[in-house]
Design an enzyme around this catalytic site. Structure first.
Site, PDB file in Angstrom:
ATOM      1  N   HIS A 152       0.899  -1.156  -0.152  1.00 10.77           N
ATOM      2  CA  HIS A 152      -0.117   0.394   0.178  1.00 10.77           C
ATOM      3  C   HIS A 152       1.119   1.263   0.102  1.00 10.77           C
ATOM      4  O   HIS A 152       0.731   2.120   0.106  1.00 10.77           O
ATOM      5  CB  HIS A 152      -1.085  -0.267   1.560  1.00 10.77           C
ATOM      6  CG  HIS A 152      -0.748  -0.483   2.653  1.00 10.77           C
ATOM      7  ND1 HIS A 152      -0.599  -0.240   4.005  1.00 10.77           N
ATOM      8  CD2 HIS A 152       0.941  -0.813   2.916  1.00 10.77           C
ATOM      9  CE1 HIS A 152      -0.166  -0.371   4.590  1.00 10.77           C
ATOM     10  NE2 HIS A 152       1.200  -0.370   4.233  1.00 10.77           N
ATOM     11  N   HIS A 153       1.780   0.846  -0.074  1.00 11.42           N
ATOM     12  CA  HIS A 153       3.110   2.593  -0.148  1.00 11.42           C
ATOM     13  C   HIS A 153       3.288   2.627  -0.980  1.00 11.42           C
ATOM     14  O   HIS A 153       3.427   3.667  -1.321  1.00 11.42           O
ATOM     15  CB  HIS A 153       4.011   2.354   0.544  1.00 11.42           C
ATOM     16  CG  HIS A 153       4.195   1.849   2.377  1.00 11.42           C
ATOM     17  ND1 HIS A 153       3.169   2.456   3.442  1.00 11.42           N
ATOM     18  CD2 HIS A 153       4.625   0.806   3.071  1.00 11.42           C
ATOM     19  CE1 HIS A 153       3.377   1.977   4.393  1.00 11.42           C
ATOM     20  NE2 HIS A 153       3.937   1.297   4.303  1.00 11.42           N
ATOM     21  N   ALA A 154       3.402   2.259  -2.510  1.00 11.56           N
ATOM     22  CA  ALA A 154       4.029   2.473  -3.160  1.00 11.56           C
ATOM     23  C   ALA A 154       3.579   3.803  -3.937  1.00 11.56           C
ATOM     24  O   ALA A 154       1.670   3.653  -4.088  1.00 11.56           O
ATOM     25  CB  ALA A 154       3.889   1.446  -4.161  1.00 11.56           C
ATOM     26  N   HIS A 175       0.849   3.376   8.401  1.00 12.13           N
ATOM     27  CA  HIS A 175      -0.094   3.879   7.449  1.00 12.13           C
ATOM     28  C   HIS A 175      -0.097   3.722   6.026  1.00 12.13           C
ATOM     29  O   HIS A 175       0.645   3.618   5.833  1.00 12.13           O
ATOM     30  CB  HIS A 175      -0.480   5.272   7.117  1.00 12.13           C
ATOM     31  CG  HIS A 175      -0.924   6.439   6.991  1.00 12.13           C
ATOM     32  ND1 HIS A 175      -0.912   7.405   5.873  1.00 12.13           N
ATOM     33  CD2 HIS A 175      -2.467   6.556   6.854  1.00 12.13           C
ATOM     34  CE1 HIS A 175      -1.367   8.261   4.978  1.00 12.13           C
ATOM     35  NE2 HIS A 175      -2.768   7.177   6.065  1.00 12.13           N
ATOM     36  N   ASP A 210      -0.155   4.949   2.827  1.00 14.63           N
ATOM     37  CA  ASP A 210      -0.237   6.239   2.383  1.00 14.63           C
ATOM     38  C   ASP A 210      -0.728   5.966   1.041  1.00 14.63           C
ATOM     39  O   ASP A 210      -1.152   7.285   0.462  1.00 14.63           O
ATOM     40  CB  ASP A 210       1.517   7.134   3.110  1.00 14.63           C
ATOM     41  CG  ASP A 210       2.237   6.065   2.735  1.00 14.63           C
ATOM     42  OD1 ASP A 210       2.319   4.777   2.027  1.00 14.63           O
ATOM     43  OD2 ASP A 210       3.005   6.382   2.829  1.00 14.63           O
TER      44      ASP A 210
END
Length: 375
Positions: free
Chosen positions: A132-134, A171, A173
């Protein structure tokens, strides 16, 4: 109810490196535990192997320039400015097959979304996903391609309203960024507070912008937040928002680095507390796309995702782990061969500290976000 598990043995081809905390073998360990519990076959359950996502599918979120850099470094080309894209020593190493690994992860989450979109499964679980960070033009936090964003985009093709619920210790993000101004996608992330843990974001004040104002929701948590503190905070925020939003489908990011023994984070959840939250979330939509996420204590990853998959199938598992997996799990450090964790009491002051902080965050959400949803 029809369910689908998306899994590929191709993970064996890829390796972040011996010193990297993200160990790909956690996927095989999870599969073998699911198999031992009898969760990989059944009359209403299907297991599917994903195909790699196309460049066209990936560039619906990621920039073509970034994709070309990923392909180049993956093939062994020297790219002098790779660091501009978050690539290099540290979190996002360059390794042979990096691009193919990212394609396969994206393809698995797109397949899970398509199965739900087409009505072939009510609930689909791709536990290799949830990266989920990419960002559109940058790797971040072990994530090269944001499969969660791609899955949500796919579900939106029917103009469905999508709720994204992320319970990873970090998170979400990249997903928040992708839909920050979109009122058709409600993003919720609970995580260890951003001033204590990567990626340094996810504060209550991040509530969306423009038409998406109020559709980004964050519940930061103190270190040592355990099940007893998290469950009431979750109940105070998530069910009311989901009922008001009334999503057509929910995308779950089920990172289990929130577990009390995870080496990279400082929350204090148990496998049973995690599973109870997953089971609760299943109540809010007939359509679920579930993804994996973080988790760096390998036996806990296998136990938690197996328990989550059982919940998605309405199956209650025996607490004693099947003997066929004992040696496998012991090799990775599990001491007690049980699915559920033993109780552990936190000091009263620690729990009060965590609870007080969580309730303050809940109150801010109620004051600033609930009114935007008529609550």
């Amino acid at each position: 109810m029809k369910t689908a598990l998306v899994y590929s043995e191709e993970w064996r081809r890829f390796d972040y490196g011996p010193e990297h905390p993200l160990r790909m073998e956690r996927l095989g360990l999870t599969w073998r535990l699911m198999e031992a519990y009898g969760l990989t076959a059944g009359p209403k359950l299907k297991v599917l192997t994903p195909e790699p996502a196309s460049v066209e599918a990936i560039t619906r979120f990621h920039t073509p320039e970034y994709v070309e850099v990923l392909r180049a470094v993956s093939g062994g080309d020297w790219v002098p400015h790779a660091a501009r894209y978050g690539l290099g020593a540290g979190d996002n190493p360059i390794f042979p097959g990096l691009w193919e690994a990212a394609q396969l992860t994206a393809g698995g989450s797109l397949l899970a979304a398509q199965l739900v979109l087409d009505g072939e499964a009510a609930r689909a679980f791709h536990f290799a996903g949830g990266l989920h960070h990419a960002m559109p033009a940058r790797a971040s936090g072990f994530c090269y391609v944001n499969d969660a964003v791609l899955a949500i985009q796919a579900l939106r093709r029917k103009n469905w309203k999508i709720a994204y619920v992320d319970i990873d210790a970090h998170h979400g993000d990249g997903v928040q960024f992708a839909f920050y101004s979109d009122p058709h996608v409600l993003t919720f992330s609970s995580h260890e507070r951003g001033d204590r843990l990567f990626p340094g974001t996810g504060f209550v004040e991040e509530i969306g912008e423009g038409e998406g104002l109020g559709y980004s929701v964050n519940l930061p948590l103190q270190p040592y937040t355990d099940d007893a503190v998290y469950a009431p905070a979750f109940e105070a925020v998530v069910p009311p928002l989901l009922r008001a939003f009334a999503p057509d489908a929910i995308v779950l990011q089920l990172g289990i680095d929130s577990h009390r023994t995870d080496p990279l984070t400082h929350l204090a959840w148990t496998v049973q507390g995690f599973t109870q939250i997953v089971a609760r979330l299943l109540e809010f939509s007939p359509r679920i796309v579930a993804l994996g996420g973080g988790g760096y204590d390998l036996p806990n990853v296998a136990r938690a995702w197996t328990a989550a998959w059982a919940a998605m199938n309405g199956v209650e598992l025996p607490a004693e782990i099947p003997r066929a997996c004992h040696k496998d799990l012991a090799r990775h450090g599990l001491k007690q061969m049980r699915l559920w964790d033993e109780p552990m009491d936190l000091p009263t002051d620690t729990r009060h500290w965590a609870e007080e902080f969580a309730m303050r965050q809940v109150q801010m959400i109620r004051e600033h976000i609930f009114p935007l949803h008529g609550l």
